[in-house]
Write an enzyme that holds these catalytic residues in place. Structure first.
Site, mmCIF file in Angstrom:
data_model
loop_
_atom_site.group_PDB
_atom_site.id
_atom_site.type_symbol
_atom_site.label_atom_id
_atom_site.label_comp_id
_atom_site.label_asym_id
_atom_site.label_seq_id
_atom_site.Cartn_x
_atom_site.Cartn_y
_atom_site.Cartn_z
ATOM 1 C CG ASN A 134 -1.854 -1.179 1.237
ATOM 2 O OD1 ASN A 134 -2.025 -1.828 0.209
ATOM 3 N ND2 ASN A 134 -2.448 -1.474 2.379
ATOM 4 C CG ASP A 142 -2.689 3.479 2.630
ATOM 5 O OD1 ASP A 142 -1.836 3.290 3.519
ATOM 6 O OD2 ASP A 142 -3.535 2.608 2.333
ATOM 7 C CG HIS A 186 3.899 -1.833 -4.759
ATOM 8 N ND1 HIS A 186 2.754 -2.595 -4.851
ATOM 9 C CD2 HIS A 186 4.915 -2.639 -5.206
ATOM 10 C CE1 HIS A 186 3.048 -3.803 -5.331
ATOM 11 N NE2 HIS A 186 4.350 -3.860 -5.539
ATOM 12 C CB CYS A 217 11.893 15.222 -11.225
ATOM 13 S SG CYS A 217 12.156 16.115 -12.767
ATOM 14 N N GLY A 233 -4.949 -9.176 3.364
ATOM 15 C CA GLY A 233 -5.695 -8.280 2.467
ATOM 16 C C GLY A 233 -5.064 -8.045 1.119
HETATM 17 C C1 BJW Z 1 -9.878 -7.607 2.438
HETATM 18 C C2 BJW Z 1 -10.693 -6.638 2.963
HETATM 19 C C3 BJW Z 1 -10.753 -6.609 4.346
HETATM 20 C C4 BJW Z 1 -10.805 -6.404 0.883
HETATM 21 N N1 BJW Z 1 -10.050 -7.490 5.058
HETATM 22 N N2 BJW Z 1 -9.198 -8.470 3.159
HETATM 23 C C5 BJW Z 1 6.220 -13.047 -12.085
HETATM 24 C C6 BJW Z 1 5.194 -13.669 -12.768
HETATM 25 C C7 BJW Z 1 4.328 -12.937 -13.569
HETATM 26 C C8 BJW Z 1 4.463 -11.553 -13.705
HETATM 27 C C9 BJW Z 1 5.476 -10.946 -13.017
HETATM 28 C C10 BJW Z 1 6.342 -11.687 -12.245
HETATM 29 N N3 BJW Z 1 7.233 -10.826 -11.687
HETATM 30 C C11 BJW Z 1 6.940 -9.567 -12.089
HETATM 31 C C12 BJW Z 1 5.877 -9.609 -12.918
HETATM 32 C C13 BJW Z 1 5.245 -8.441 -13.561
HETATM 33 C C14 BJW Z 1 4.349 -7.645 -12.664
HETATM 34 C C15 BJW Z 1 3.201 -8.512 -12.185
HETATM 35 O O1 BJW Z 1 3.173 -9.014 -11.090
HETATM 36 N N4 BJW Z 1 2.192 -8.666 -13.015
HETATM 37 C C16 BJW Z 1 1.018 -9.435 -12.624
HETATM 38 C C17 BJW Z 1 -0.233 -8.700 -13.064
HETATM 39 C C18 BJW Z 1 1.122 -10.839 -13.163
HETATM 40 N N5 BJW Z 1 5.066 -7.077 -11.537
HETATM 41 C C19 BJW Z 1 5.740 -5.932 -11.648
HETATM 42 O O2 BJW Z 1 5.803 -5.341 -12.723
HETATM 43 C C20 BJW Z 1 6.456 -5.388 -10.428
HETATM 44 N N6 BJW Z 1 7.792 -5.093 -10.760
HETATM 45 C C21 BJW Z 1 8.733 -6.015 -10.873
HETATM 46 O O3 BJW Z 1 8.551 -7.191 -10.620
HETATM 47 O O4 BJW Z 1 9.919 -5.508 -11.272
HETATM 48 C C22 BJW Z 1 11.016 -6.351 -11.545
HETATM 49 C C23 BJW Z 1 12.150 -5.459 -11.997
HETATM 50 C C24 BJW Z 1 13.412 -5.758 -11.543
HETATM 51 C C25 BJW Z 1 14.474 -4.942 -11.931
HETATM 52 C C26 BJW Z 1 14.268 -3.857 -12.777
HETATM 53 C C27 BJW Z 1 13.007 -3.563 -13.214
HETATM 54 C C28 BJW Z 1 11.927 -4.375 -12.824
HETATM 55 C C29 BJW Z 1 5.832 -4.067 -9.994
HETATM 56 C C30 BJW Z 1 4.417 -4.202 -9.522
HETATM 57 C C31 BJW Z 1 3.840 -2.830 -9.243
HETATM 58 C C32 BJW Z 1 2.398 -2.893 -8.858
HETATM 59 N N7 BJW Z 1 1.879 -1.578 -8.766
HETATM 60 C C33 BJW Z 1 0.568 -1.346 -8.227
HETATM 61 C C34 BJW Z 1 0.301 0.184 -8.193
HETATM 62 C C35 BJW Z 1 1.109 0.830 -7.066
HETATM 63 C C36 BJW Z 1 0.893 2.285 -6.978
HETATM 64 C C37 BJW Z 1 -0.506 2.627 -6.590
HETATM 65 O O5 BJW Z 1 -0.970 2.282 -5.492
HETATM 66 O O6 BJW Z 1 -1.170 3.244 -7.407
HETATM 67 O O7 BJW Z 1 0.478 -1.877 -6.893
HETATM 68 S S1 BJW Z 1 -0.731 -2.234 -9.092
HETATM 69 C C38 BJW Z 1 -1.645 -2.643 -7.646
HETATM 70 O O8 BJW Z 1 -1.617 -4.069 -7.370
HETATM 71 C C39 BJW Z 1 -0.903 -1.977 -6.484
HETATM 72 C C40 BJW Z 1 -1.062 -2.982 -5.386
HETATM 73 O O9 BJW Z 1 -0.077 -2.764 -4.407
HETATM 74 C C41 BJW Z 1 -0.916 -4.282 -6.132
HETATM 75 C C42 BJW Z 1 -1.493 -5.456 -5.423
HETATM 76 O O10 BJW Z 1 -2.861 -5.317 -5.213
HETATM 77 P P1 BJW Z 1 -3.484 -5.755 -3.816
HETATM 78 O O11 BJW Z 1 -2.949 -4.912 -2.740
HETATM 79 O O12 BJW Z 1 -3.373 -7.201 -3.660
HETATM 80 O O13 BJW Z 1 -5.012 -5.283 -4.008
HETATM 81 P P2 BJW Z 1 -6.218 -6.073 -4.699
HETATM 82 O O14 BJW Z 1 -7.267 -5.073 -4.962
HETATM 83 O O15 BJW Z 1 -5.769 -6.887 -5.822
HETATM 84 O O16 BJW Z 1 -6.703 -7.085 -3.579
HETATM 85 C C43 BJW Z 1 -7.318 -6.648 -2.384
HETATM 86 C C44 BJW Z 1 -7.566 -7.867 -1.531
HETATM 87 O O17 BJW Z 1 -8.051 -7.436 -0.280
HETATM 88 C C45 BJW Z 1 -8.615 -8.830 -2.115
HETATM 89 O O18 BJW Z 1 -8.101 -10.148 -2.051
HETATM 90 C C46 BJW Z 1 -9.820 -8.669 -1.184
HETATM 91 O O19 BJW Z 1 -10.552 -9.882 -1.002
HETATM 92 C C47 BJW Z 1 -9.132 -8.261 0.093
HETATM 93 N N8 BJW Z 1 -9.930 -7.458 1.007
HETATM 94 N N9 BJW Z 1 -11.255 -5.925 1.898
HETATM 95 C C48 BJW Z 1 -9.287 -8.418 4.387
HETATM 96 N N10 BJW Z 1 -11.544 -5.688 4.951
HETATM 97 ZN ZN ZN Z 2 13.536 17.781 -11.943
#
Ligand code: BJW
Ligand code: ZN
Length: 282
Positions: free
Chosen positions: A110, A112, A141, A149, A229
């Site tokens: 997160n 936030d 993240h 910048c 979560g």
């Molecule tokens: C509750 C609840 C309650 C609700 N109680 N529960 C290996 C395999 C395949 C692909 C890849 C791999 N390795 C890397 C990749 C590529 C890619 C990736 O993973 N793609 C997938 C789509 C397959 N990963 C990346 O690109 C990452 N980078 C990387 O690996 O770089 C390598 C590198 C090395 C060296 C040089 C260069 C690169 C980066 C990932 C960045 C993700 N960014 C985001 C945005 C962040 C900024 C922002 O906030 O705007 O991150 S996308 C978004 O998804 C955000 C989140 O942190 C992330 C995860 O989501 P999260 O938190 O799980 O949310 P939800 O909505 O999916 O789930 C919520 C859950 O809560 C649900 O399960 C609900 O049931 C539950 N819930 N209320 C308990 N009250």
């Molecule tokens: Zn600058």
């Protein structure tokens, strides 16, 4: 996988290095929308489609409006009972005089900042208690209040509201029918150092998450991984639980619903984490 709270607490007590991997569900009870499922739509856009360098390059105005909306939501939000349970558990671990090399670390996806706000609040309530010796929170993240910048290295932490005049008020335009207004690049947030366009200091798809070397070391030595979560669909975070387990550690998932890979967990506590975590860690 078991839902036996007593058995979980036995494992918790006997674990030396504990990791918690958290996602958007941790902040859901604070009113912060999740990325996938019902909460994942902003205007008519999927939140995940805006979290890419490509989306920012194509339409910086739209992506900035999305992040401005989220900055304003995060500014109004307060930590919930799940944030508090984790912060209090981290302090309790220190108070119980665990061995100096034992750890409890929260790896949050997160942006936030609510876990950090919460820890500060909890520390203020216990000014005489020992403080954490090492960082307890790793925001892999990034942070939504970091503004970076696109040309030079300048990064600024800013909670300015609005972050620039042109974005002011756009946070209210959230329904599906909203036509996306086009703010000129010159009127979007600019770098205080070189005047170029800035972007949110968060990690988008394809970008390298923060703290990777520290996280890799922690994963290697953890004997318990709490997964809180998160849909466990985004890597590398989605892979940590399986890695801990493959090295002999246990995994406990806390989620409102079923999530990717939870069938392999040792413990599964379904329900709002703001209810299950305080019970589990209390
Ligand atoms: C509750 C609840 C309650 C609700 N109680 N529960 C290996 C395999 C395949 C692909 C890849 C791999 N390795 C890397 C990749 C590529 C890619 C990736 O993973 N793609 C997938 C789509 C397959 N990963 C990346 O690109 C990452 N980078 C990387 O690996 O770089 C390598 C590198 C090395 C060296 C040089 C260069 C690169 C980066 C990932 C960045 C993700 N960014 C985001 C945005 C962040 C900024 C922002 O906030 O705007 O991150 S996308 C978004 O998804 C955000 C989140 O942190 C992330 C995860 O989501 P999260 O938190 O799980 O949310 P939800 O909505 O999916 O789930 C919520 C859950 O809560 C649900 O399960 C609900 O049931 C539950 N819930 N209320 C308990 N009250
Ligand atoms: Zn600058």
């Amino acid at each position: 996988m078991s839902a036996d709270m007593d058995a979980f607490q036995g494992v918790l007590k006997s674990s030396k290095n504990i990791l918690c991997v958290a996602g958007a569900g941790l902040s859901a009870a604070s009113g912060i929308p999740t990325f996938r499922g019902a909460g994942g739509l902003w205007r008519k856009h999927n939140a995940t489609s805006l979290a890419t360098p490509k989306a920012f390059k194509a339409n910086p105005s739209l992506v900035w409006q999305f992040y401005h909306y989220r900055r304003e939501s995060a500014l109004k939000a307060e930590p919930n009972a799940a944030h508090r349970a984790l912060a209090q558990f981290s302090l309790a671990s220190i108070r119980q005089n665990l061995a100096p090399d034992s750890t409890f670390t929260l790896i949050t996806q997160n942006v936030d900042g609510l876990s950090a706000v919460c820890l500060e609040e909890v520390l203020k309530q216990h000014p005489d208690e020992p403080q954490p010796a090492q960082p307890y929170i790793l925001e892999m993240h990034g942070r939504i209040f970091d503004v970076k910048c696109t040309k030079c290295e300048h990064v600024e932490f800013s909670k300015a509201s609005p972050i620039c005049d042109a974005l002011g008020g756009t946070e209210k335009l959230i329904d599906r029918q909203t036509a996306d207004s086009d703010i000129s690049v010159a009127d979007l947030p600019r770098c205080a150092n070189c005047g170029s366009l800035t972007r949110p200091g968060v990690v988008w798809f394809g970008e390298r998450p923060f703290h990777m070397p520290s996280i890799d070391k922690l994963v290697e030595k953890s004997d318990l991984c709490l997964v809180v979560g998160t849909s466990s669909t985004v890597y590398p975070a989605a892979g940590y639980a399986a890695e801990v387990q493959s090295l002999g550690g246990k995994v406990a998932v806390f989620n409102l619903d079923r999530s990717d890979g939870d069938e392999d967990s040792d413990f599964l506590f379904l329900g709002p984490c703001e209810e299950t975590l305080p019970r589990a860690l209390g």
